[in-house]
Scaffold this motif. Structure first.
Motif, PDB file in Angstrom:
ATOM      1  N   GLY A  10       0.820  -1.209   0.000  1.00 35.80           N
ATOM      2  CA  GLY A  10       0.000   0.000   0.000  1.00 35.80           C
ATOM      3  C   GLY A  10       0.852   1.257   0.000  1.00 35.80           C
ATOM      4  O   GLY A  10       2.079   1.219  -0.134  1.00 35.80           O
ATOM      5  N   THR A  11       0.188   2.382   0.158  1.00 34.31           N
ATOM      6  CA  THR A  11       0.875   3.674   0.211  1.00 34.31           C
ATOM      7  C   THR A  11       0.554   4.331   1.539  1.00 34.31           C
ATOM      8  O   THR A  11      -0.284   3.866   2.296  1.00 34.31           O
ATOM      9  CB  THR A  11       0.418   4.576  -0.945  1.00 34.31           C
ATOM     10  N   GLY A  12       1.242   5.409   1.809  1.00 35.30           N
ATOM     11  CA  GLY A  12       1.018   6.078   3.086  1.00 35.30           C
ATOM     12  C   GLY A  12       2.221   6.892   3.478  1.00 35.30           C
ATOM     13  O   GLY A  12       3.076   7.249   2.640  1.00 35.30           O
ATOM     14  N   TRP A  13       2.313   7.194   4.764  1.00 35.52           N
ATOM     15  CA  TRP A  13       3.342   8.103   5.267  1.00 35.52           C
ATOM     16  C   TRP A  13       4.745   7.602   4.961  1.00 35.52           C
ATOM     17  O   TRP A  13       5.604   8.380   4.535  1.00 35.52           O
ATOM     18  CB  TRP A  13       3.177   8.293   6.774  1.00 35.52           C
ATOM     19  N   HIS A  14       5.013   6.322   5.176  1.00 31.18           N
ATOM     20  CA  HIS A  14       6.369   5.811   4.977  1.00 31.18           C
ATOM     21  C   HIS A  14       6.792   5.884   3.510  1.00 31.18           C
ATOM     22  O   HIS A  14       7.955   6.196   3.208  1.00 31.18           O
ATOM     23  CB  HIS A  14       6.473   4.373   5.492  1.00 31.18           C
ATOM     24  N   VAL A  15       5.869   5.602   2.609  1.00 31.84           N
ATOM     25  CA  VAL A  15       6.190   5.705   1.188  1.00 31.84           C
ATOM     26  C   VAL A  15       6.520   7.146   0.828  1.00 31.84           C
ATOM     27  O   VAL A  15       7.512   7.426   0.134  1.00 31.84           O
ATOM     28  CB  VAL A  15       5.021   5.182   0.331  1.00 31.84           C
ATOM     29  N   GLU A  16       5.703   8.082   1.287  1.00 31.63           N
ATOM     30  CA  GLU A  16       5.964   9.499   1.014  1.00 31.63           C
ATOM     31  C   GLU A  16       7.292   9.937   1.625  1.00 31.63           C
ATOM     32  O   GLU A  16       8.031  10.730   1.022  1.00 31.63           O
ATOM     33  CB  GLU A  16       4.821  10.356   1.566  1.00 31.63           C
ATOM     34  N   ASP A  17       7.613   9.425   2.790  1.00 29.17           N
ATOM     35  CA  ASP A  17       8.870   9.797   3.448  1.00 29.17           C
ATOM     36  C   ASP A  17      10.064   9.261   2.667  1.00 29.17           C
ATOM     37  O   ASP A  17      11.084   9.944   2.519  1.00 29.17           O
ATOM     38  CB  ASP A  17       8.881   9.266   4.879  1.00 29.17           C
ATOM     39  N   LEU A  18       9.954   8.041   2.161  1.00 32.86           N
ATOM     40  CA  LEU A  18      11.044   7.484   1.356  1.00 32.86           C
ATOM     41  C   LEU A  18      11.233   8.267   0.058  1.00 32.86           C
ATOM     42  O   LEU A  18      12.370   8.546  -0.359  1.00 32.86           O
ATOM     43  CB  LEU A  18      10.762   6.015   1.043  1.00 32.86           C
ATOM     44  N   LEU A  19      10.131   8.651  -0.594  1.00 34.84           N
ATOM     45  CA  LEU A  19      10.229   9.427  -1.828  1.00 34.84           C
ATOM     46  C   LEU A  19      10.837  10.796  -1.568  1.00 34.84           C
ATOM     47  O   LEU A  19      11.645  11.301  -2.360  1.00 34.84           O
ATOM     48  CB  LEU A  19       8.845   9.567  -2.463  1.00 34.84           C
ATOM     49  N   PRO A 269      10.798  -2.498  10.176  1.00 31.63           N
ATOM     50  CA  PRO A 269      10.240  -1.580  11.171  1.00 31.63           C
ATOM     51  C   PRO A 269       9.730  -0.282  10.563  1.00 31.63           C
ATOM     52  O   PRO A 269      10.280   0.240   9.592  1.00 31.63           O
ATOM     53  CB  PRO A 269      11.436  -1.304  12.086  1.00 31.63           C
ATOM     54  N   GLY A 270       8.667   0.230  11.137  1.00 28.90           N
ATOM     55  CA  GLY A 270       8.254   1.583  10.804  1.00 28.90           C
ATOM     56  C   GLY A 270       9.091   2.569  11.602  1.00 28.90           C
ATOM     57  O   GLY A 270       9.759   2.197  12.569  1.00 28.90           O
ATOM     58  N   TRP A 271       9.054   3.835  11.207  1.00 30.27           N
ATOM     59  CA  TRP A 271       9.852   4.840  11.918  1.00 30.27           C
ATOM     60  C   TRP A 271       9.108   6.173  12.093  1.00 30.27           C
ATOM     61  O   TRP A 271       9.685   7.162  12.520  1.00 30.27           O
ATOM     62  CB  TRP A 271      11.166   5.083  11.179  1.00 30.27           C
ATOM     63  N   ARG A 272       7.825   6.178  11.824  1.00 28.36           N
ATOM     64  CA  ARG A 272       7.080   7.432  11.930  1.00 28.36           C
ATOM     65  C   ARG A 272       7.128   7.986  13.352  1.00 28.36           C
ATOM     66  O   ARG A 272       7.438   9.161  13.565  1.00 28.36           O
ATOM     67  CB  ARG A 272       5.635   7.218  11.491  1.00 28.36           C
ATOM     68  N   ALA A 273       6.812   7.147  14.330  1.00 34.92           N
ATOM     69  CA  ALA A 273       6.814   7.608  15.722  1.00 34.92           C
ATOM     70  C   ALA A 273       8.215   8.010  16.155  1.00 34.92           C
ATOM     71  O   ALA A 273       8.403   9.020  16.863  1.00 34.92           O
ATOM     72  CB  ALA A 273       6.262   6.518  16.637  1.00 34.92           C
ATOM     73  N   LEU A 274       9.215   7.254  15.739  1.00 30.69           N
ATOM     74  CA  LEU A 274      10.596   7.567  16.112  1.00 30.69           C
ATOM     75  C   LEU A 274      11.026   8.901  15.518  1.00 30.69           C
ATOM     76  O   LEU A 274      11.649   9.728  16.193  1.00 30.69           O
ATOM     77  CB  LEU A 274      11.525   6.451  15.628  1.00 30.69           C
ATOM     78  N   SER A 275      10.707   9.136  14.262  1.00 28.72           N
ATOM     79  CA  SER A 275      11.070  10.407  13.621  1.00 28.72           C
ATOM     80  C   SER A 275      10.386  11.585  14.303  1.00 28.72           C
ATOM     81  O   SER A 275      11.006  12.623  14.543  1.00 28.72           O
ATOM     82  CB  SER A 275      10.692  10.367  12.136  1.00 28.72           C
ATOM     83  N   HIS A 276       9.110  11.419  14.632  1.00 25.45           N
ATOM     84  CA  HIS A 276       8.386  12.509  15.277  1.00 25.45           C
ATOM     85  C   HIS A 276       8.914  12.776  16.681  1.00 25.45           C
ATOM     86  O   HIS A 276       8.983  13.924  17.125  1.00 25.45           O
ATOM     87  CB  HIS A 276       6.901  12.184  15.328  1.00 25.45           C
ATOM     88  N   ALA A 277       9.304  11.707  17.380  1.00 28.88           N
ATOM     89  CA  ALA A 277       9.767  11.870  18.761  1.00 28.88           C
ATOM     90  C   ALA A 277      11.182  12.424  18.840  1.00 28.88           C
ATOM     91  O   ALA A 277      11.514  13.181  19.762  1.00 28.88           O
ATOM     92  CB  ALA A 277       9.689  10.532  19.496  1.00 28.88           C
ATOM     93  N   THR A 278      12.028  12.050  17.879  1.00 28.69           N
ATOM     94  CA  THR A 278      13.448  12.394  17.969  1.00 28.69           C
ATOM     95  C   THR A 278      13.910  13.434  16.960  1.00 28.69           C
ATOM     96  O   THR A 278      14.980  14.027  17.133  1.00 28.69           O
ATOM     97  CB  THR A 278      14.308  11.133  17.765  1.00 28.69           C
TER      98      THR A 278
END
Length: 295
Positions: A10-19, A269-278
């Motif tokens: 699928g698509t979503g936040w992680h795909v947009e972040d990689l692009l 692993p996902g990293w959305r929460a980690l990126s937002h927190a750190t």
């Protein structure tokens, strides 16, 4: 300019972040659905492709997420990754690491073999044997799916009648019954993101309200956390134990004996929460490291 492919579900936040990161790093990135992977052999050459892109021709493949599927589908997808590795295409994470980390029992077995601390765990196929393990674990366990992530499908069972019903339901479904002794913990766990043999960043995840699960996907609160040397050692060793290049490693403190134990190693692993927190740019770090590896 290097050309990479990211296999996604699928698509979503992680795909947009990689692009976004690929554009900033001047990297060409094909985002391809994992369930569109196809392969052929014979006629003098084999080939693996997805979405019309020949994966054997790219400089590297990033396994972002594997979609749900039947046993044959999952096995075929792993076969395709093995094929790419055999013909010399760098695959992150390597297929063996993905296979090991997606299986909770196999993960903990590999960690224990390295002498790393893991929780008391039992896996089997019959309700009768599971009830024996339930009693041996003091009548308080967490029932987990053998495959799964983000805290989905976890259930704490501390009543024998409920245990009997739960275990028989799983047996009737033909599921593996996977039990872990309940660990009395301080209400939070630790997620460390390892990349290339070093901890890139870490966060503390705290359960909210009456919920005991700490996963951010189900409401846990994440905050930046600076890991100590022991936590870093455990996280790096766990990542190496499953053969991963990068991983999300979960630690929890056992209040009864004062030690930290390794709960999970996630090779996608996902990293959305980690990126937002750190504030860390994990996507850029991943693609940058892959670019350095293929030079």
């Amino acid at each position: 300019m290097p050309t990479f492919a990211a296999l996604v579900s699928g698509t979503g936040w992680h795909v947009e972040d990689l692009l976004r990161a690929a554009s900033a790093l001047d990297v060409s990135l094909h985002v391809l659905p994992f369930d569109e992977v196809e392969a052929a052999v014979g006629s003098g050459a084999g080939r693996v492709s997805a979405g019309g892109v020949a994966l054997e021709a790219v400089d590297g493949v990033l396994v972002r997420m594997m979609p749900p599927g039947g046993l044959e589908q999952v096995v075929f997808r792993m076969d395709a990754l093995h094929r790419l590795e055999v013909v010399g295409v760098p695959v992150w994470n390597p297929p063996r690491a993905v296979e090991a980390a997606v299986d909770k029992y196999l993960t903990l077995s590999l960690l224990e073999r390295r002498g790393l601390p893991v929780p008391a765990t039992w896996a089997g196929q019959t309700a009768a044997a599971a009830l024996v393990a339930f009693d041996e674990f003091g009548g308080d366990v967490v029932v987990k799916p053998l495959f799964g992530s983000e805290g989905r499908g976890l259930m704490r069972v501390s009543h024998r009648e409920l245990a009997w019903r739960s275990f028989h339901a799983l047996e009737r479904l033909g599921s593996v019954i996977y039990l872990q002794k309940w660990i009395r913990h301080p209400g939070h766990d630790l997620r460390l993101f390892v990349l290339g043999g070093q901890v890139l960043g870490a966060m503390r995840r705290t359960a909210q309200g009456d919920e005991w699960r700490t996963n951010v996907a189900i409401g846990g609160k994440a905050e930046a956390w600076t890991p100590d040397a022991e936590a870093e050692r455990l996280a790096v060793a766990a990542t190496e134990a499953v053969g991963a290049v990068f991983a999300g490693v979960d630690l929890i403190e056992d209040l009864d004996d004062g030690r930290r134990v390794l709960i999970e190693v996630n090779a996608v692993p996902g990293w959305r929460a980690l990126s937002h927190a750190t504030g860390l740019d994990v996507a850029a770090a991943l693609l940058g490291s892959l670019r350095e590896a293929v030079r």
